[in-house]
Design a protein around this motif. Structure first.
Motif, short mmCIF file in Angstrom:
data_model
loop_
_atom_site.label_atom_id
_atom_site.label_comp_id
_atom_site.label_asym_id
_atom_site.label_seq_id
_atom_site.Cartn_x
_atom_site.Cartn_y
_atom_site.Cartn_z
N ALA A 150 7.51 4.20 -8.85
CA ALA A 150 6.39 5.14 -8.94
C ALA A 150 5.78 5.44 -7.58
O ALA A 150 4.84 6.24 -7.49
N GLY A 151 6.29 4.82 -6.53
CA GLY A 151 5.83 5.13 -5.18
C GLY A 151 4.34 4.99 -5.01
O GLY A 151 3.75 3.95 -5.28
N PHE A 152 3.68 6.07 -4.59
CA PHE A 152 2.22 6.08 -4.44
C PHE A 152 1.51 6.40 -5.75
O PHE A 152 0.29 6.52 -5.78
N GLY A 153 2.26 6.56 -6.83
CA GLY A 153 1.69 6.89 -8.12
C GLY A 153 2.40 8.08 -8.73
O GLY A 153 2.87 8.97 -8.02
N LEU A 154 2.49 8.12 -10.05
CA LEU A 154 3.25 9.18 -10.71
C LEU A 154 2.64 10.56 -10.49
O LEU A 154 3.34 11.56 -10.59
N ASP A 155 1.34 10.62 -10.21
CA ASP A 155 0.70 11.92 -9.99
C ASP A 155 0.55 12.27 -8.52
O ASP A 155 -0.07 13.27 -8.18
N SER A 156 1.13 11.44 -7.65
CA SER A 156 0.97 11.65 -6.20
C SER A 156 1.96 12.65 -5.63
O SER A 156 1.75 13.17 -4.53
N ILE A 172 9.12 2.43 -1.58
CA ILE A 172 9.21 1.41 -0.55
C ILE A 172 10.58 0.73 -0.60
O ILE A 172 11.07 0.23 0.41
N GLY A 173 11.21 0.73 -1.75
CA GLY A 173 12.58 0.25 -1.89
C GLY A 173 13.53 1.41 -1.68
O GLY A 173 13.76 2.21 -2.59
N VAL A 174 14.06 1.54 -0.47
CA VAL A 174 14.79 2.77 -0.12
C VAL A 174 16.03 2.98 -0.99
O VAL A 174 16.51 4.11 -1.14
N GLY A 175 16.54 1.91 -1.60
CA GLY A 175 17.68 2.07 -2.50
C GLY A 175 17.34 2.79 -3.80
O GLY A 175 18.22 3.15 -4.57
N LEU A 176 16.04 3.01 -4.04
CA LEU A 176 15.61 3.73 -5.24
C LEU A 176 15.30 5.19 -4.95
O LEU A 176 14.94 5.94 -5.86
N GLU A 177 15.43 5.61 -3.69
CA GLU A 177 15.06 6.97 -3.29
C GLU A 177 16.20 7.95 -3.55
O GLU A 177 16.93 8.36 -2.65
N ALA A 195 5.12 -3.37 -6.72
CA ALA A 195 6.36 -4.04 -6.36
C ALA A 195 6.15 -5.10 -5.29
O ALA A 195 6.89 -6.06 -5.21
N VAL A 196 5.11 -4.91 -4.47
CA VAL A 196 4.90 -5.82 -3.35
C VAL A 196 3.69 -6.71 -3.54
O VAL A 196 3.71 -7.88 -3.15
N GLU A 197 2.62 -6.18 -4.15
CA GLU A 197 1.37 -6.92 -4.22
C GLU A 197 1.12 -7.47 -5.62
O GLU A 197 1.68 -7.05 -6.59
N GLY A 198 0.15 -8.40 -5.67
CA GLY A 198 -0.37 -8.90 -6.93
C GLY A 198 -1.58 -9.76 -6.64
O GLY A 198 -1.64 -10.41 -5.61
N MET A 199 -2.54 -9.75 -7.51
CA MET A 199 -3.71 -10.59 -7.31
C MET A 199 -3.41 -11.97 -7.87
O MET A 199 -3.15 -12.15 -9.04
N TYR A 200 -3.43 -12.99 -7.01
CA TYR A 200 -3.05 -14.34 -7.43
C TYR A 200 -3.86 -15.34 -6.62
O TYR A 200 -3.56 -15.61 -5.47
N ILE A 255 13.36 -17.72 -4.04
CA ILE A 255 14.39 -16.68 -4.06
C ILE A 255 13.79 -15.41 -3.47
O ILE A 255 12.68 -15.02 -3.83
N ILE A 256 14.52 -14.76 -2.56
CA ILE A 256 14.04 -13.54 -1.92
C ILE A 256 14.73 -12.35 -2.59
O ILE A 256 15.92 -12.11 -2.36
N PRO A 257 14.02 -11.57 -3.41
CA PRO A 257 14.65 -10.43 -4.08
C PRO A 257 14.58 -9.18 -3.22
O PRO A 257 13.67 -9.00 -2.40
N ALA A 258 15.52 -8.28 -3.38
CA ALA A 258 15.42 -6.98 -2.74
C ALA A 258 14.20 -6.24 -3.27
O ALA A 258 13.76 -6.45 -4.40
N LEU A 259 13.62 -5.36 -2.43
CA LEU A 259 12.47 -4.60 -2.89
C LEU A 259 12.80 -3.73 -4.10
O LEU A 259 11.93 -3.43 -4.92
N GLU A 260 14.07 -3.32 -4.20
CA GLU A 260 14.47 -2.55 -5.37
C GLU A 260 14.30 -3.39 -6.64
O GLU A 260 13.65 -2.97 -7.60
#
Length: 439
Positions: free
Chosen positions: A273-279, A315-320, A347-352, A388-393
C-alpha cells in the motif's frame, strides 16, 4: 518438427497448460514473438513429461538450491500474538529465504535456465527489481555456462547494490535502465526480441504472455507441495491459512497453487500500500487496479483514466510492478483468494513497548528519547523475536499478522511465506525516516 507438432505428437493434450484463466492471461504479442513463445511452450510441456529432465531438476533443487526448505514453527511470533488468555494461532514460516541466493526465485531460475540449455540457446536475458531474480538467474547461468544479461532500474540498483555486486560476481552483465522494474522489464523484452534465435527471456514473475505465467507457477509450485507434505508430518493435516506478499505474484502462487482446490484453506495475499491506498503512491494492483493488457497479457493493472500505466511505489522494491499475474486476477474475481495491503510503515514499523529496548535502539543509532519505543512490525519484529531477517517484500505479509491474528480461533495453523532474506534491505530500514513515512 515444429513446436505445435511437438506438443501434439509427444505430449498428451491433457498435460498442456491453459493459456487463459477466465478472462485473464492470453498472448497479446506481435506476430514476430508467436513462434518463439510456441517453441518455449513446447519445450516446457515436453520437459514436464521427460524423466531425464525431471531427475536433473530434482537433483538441482536438492543439491544446488538446497531444498526442501524448512516449515519453521515461529515460537516467538506465536507467543507475541497470544491474547490475554494465552490463546492464539500457531504461526509457521516457509523458509524460502534459506534457498541458494536467498530467495524463492532460484526455484524458477534454475528450471528455466535448464530449458534454455535444452533448446540450444547460448544467452539469457532477464529483468529484476529487488535483484533477487537477477542474482538467481546469474547464478543459474553461471552453473549452466550460459551468458547472462540483467536489466535493472537505476534507482533499484542504488538501493540493492549488494545484489548488483553478486550478479556481476556470477559473470552477468548488469544494464541500468532509467526507472524501476516496469521499465527494466520492457527493456529486457526489447533485447530479447532483437535476438530471438540465440537468446532466452527468463522471466521471474507470473506475468507476461503465455506460457510465461504457467512456467513460473509450475517451477514455484514446489513451495506448496513441500508445505502440504510438511504440514501433514508436523501436525497431521492441512494448514488453515496461507499468507504471502503480492508483487506480481510468483512467491504467492508458489505457496497457493497446491491448495487452490482445498476450499477450507484460506489464501491471503498482501499487496504494497506504499504511502496509503489513496495516496497514489502504492503497488496495490488488486485493491486499486482495473483490467487491462500489459506485457502481453490481460490482468489487473494500475492505470489512469486514459489507460496509461501508473508508476507503482513500495519500500520493498520487489513489489513495485503495476500489474499482477493473471492467475491471481482470476482468484480475485472468483473470490477464492483474499487480498489486503500493508503500507511502508506497517511493513517496517510497529508499536511495541518493551523494557530492554534501549540497547536495541542504540544498535541502530536511533534517538534515545523515542517514546513509546518502536519495534518494527514486519521486518524488525521477526529479527527480534525469531532471529530471522526477512526481505522487505515478505515483511508486508508478516505485517498483516497484526490485523489477522486477533480474529483467528485458538490453535489456527497459519503459514507465512518468508520468500527471501532481508540483509539486502538492512540499509534501507536503518535509513528510513521515522514519522515521515519516507525512505
Amino acid at each position: 518438427m515444429n513446436a505445435r507438432t511437438l506438443i501434439e505428437k509427444q505430449v498428451p493434450k491433457e498435460v498442456s497448460k491453459p493459456a487463459k484463466f477466465g478472462m485473464f492471461g492470453g498472448k497479446f504479442v506481435p506476430e514476430i514473438l508467436i513462434a518463439s513463445l510456441s517453441k518455449i511452450e513446447a519445450e516446457f510441456i515436453y520437459a514436464l513429461q521427460d524423466t531425464e529432465f525431471q531427475e536433473e531438476l530434482a537433483t538441482a533443487l536438492r543439491d544446488y538450491v538446497g531444498r526442501e526448505t524448512p516449515l519453521y514453527f515461529a515460537q516467538g511470533l506465536t507467543n507475541y500474538y497470544k491474547n490475554k488468555d494465552g490463546e492464539g494461532p500457531e504461526i509457521y514460516l516457509k523458509r524460502e529465504d534459506l534457498n541458494h541466493c536467498g530467495a524463492h526465485k532460484m526455484n524458477n531460475a534454475i528450471g528455466q535456465a535448464m530449458i534454455a540449455k535444452r533448446m540450444g540457446l547460448k544467452s539469457v536475458v532477464a529483468a529484476t527489481g529487488a535483484g533477487q531474480h537477477g542474482v538467481a538467474t546469474a547464478a543459474a547461468c553461471a552453473k549452466l555456462s550460459l551468458s547472462c544479461t540483467i536489466f535493472m532500474g537505476s534507482a533499484d540498483m542504488e538501493k540493492q547494490s549488494s545484489n548488483v555486486l553478486l550478479m556481476k560476481l556470477f559473470g552477468a552483465q548488469v544494464k541500468p535502465v532509467e526507472g524501476n522494474f516496469k521499465e527494466a522489464s520492457s527493456e529486457a523484452i526489447r533485447e530479447w526480441v532483437g535476438n530471438l534465435d540465440t537468446s532466452y527471456y527468463l522471466t521471474g514473475t507470473v506475468v507476461g504472455p503465455h506460457p510465461c505465467p504457467s512456467m513460473v507457477c509450475e517451477f514455484q509450485s514446489v513451495i506448496g507441495k513441500e508445505t502440504r507434505r510438511q504440514a501433514m508430518e508436523i501436525w497431521g493435516g492441512k494448514p488453515d491459512v496461507l499468507i504471502a506478499c503480492i508483487g506480481s505474484g510468483s512467491n504467492a502462487l508458489g505457496l497457493f497453487h497446491e491448495f487452490i482446490e482445498d476450499e477450507d484453506v484460506r489464501l491471503i495475499g498482501v499487496e504494497a500500500a506504499g504511502f496509503g491506498l489513496d495516496s497514489g503512491k502504492h503497488a496495490a494492483t488488486l485493491s486499486k487496479g482495473e483490467v487491462g493488457i500489459y506485457h502481453g497479457a490481460m490482468t489487473y493493472l494500475l492505470q489512469d483514466e486514459e489507460g496509461q500505466i501508473i508508476r507503482p511505489h513500495s519500500i520493498g522494491v520487489g513489489l513495485e510492478y503495476p500489474g499482477v499475474g493473471p492467475v491471481l486476477s482470476f482468484l480475485k474475481d472468483t473470490g477464492r483468494a483474499e487480498f489486503y495491503s500493508a503500507t511502508d510503515k506497517e511493513a517496517v514499523e510497529g508499536m511495541y513497548k518493551i523494557n530492554y529496548m534501549n540497547n536495541y535502539v542504540k544498535l541502530f543509532n536511533f534517538a534515545q528519547n523515542l517514546a513509546p519505543c518502536l519495534l518494527f512490525a514486519g521486518y524488525l519484529r521477526l529479527c527480534r523475536l525469531e532471529g530471522i531477517i526477512p526481505a522487505l517484500e515478505a515483511s508486508h505479509a508478516l505485517a498483516y499478522l497484526e490485523k489477522l491474528c486477533p480474529t483467528l480461533p485458538n490453535g489456527t495453523k497459519v503459514i507465512v511465506n518468508c520468500s527471501g532474506r532481508g540483509d539486502k534491505d538492512a540499509a534501507t530500514v536503518c535509513n528510513y525516516k521515522w514519522g515521515t513515512g519516507s525512505n
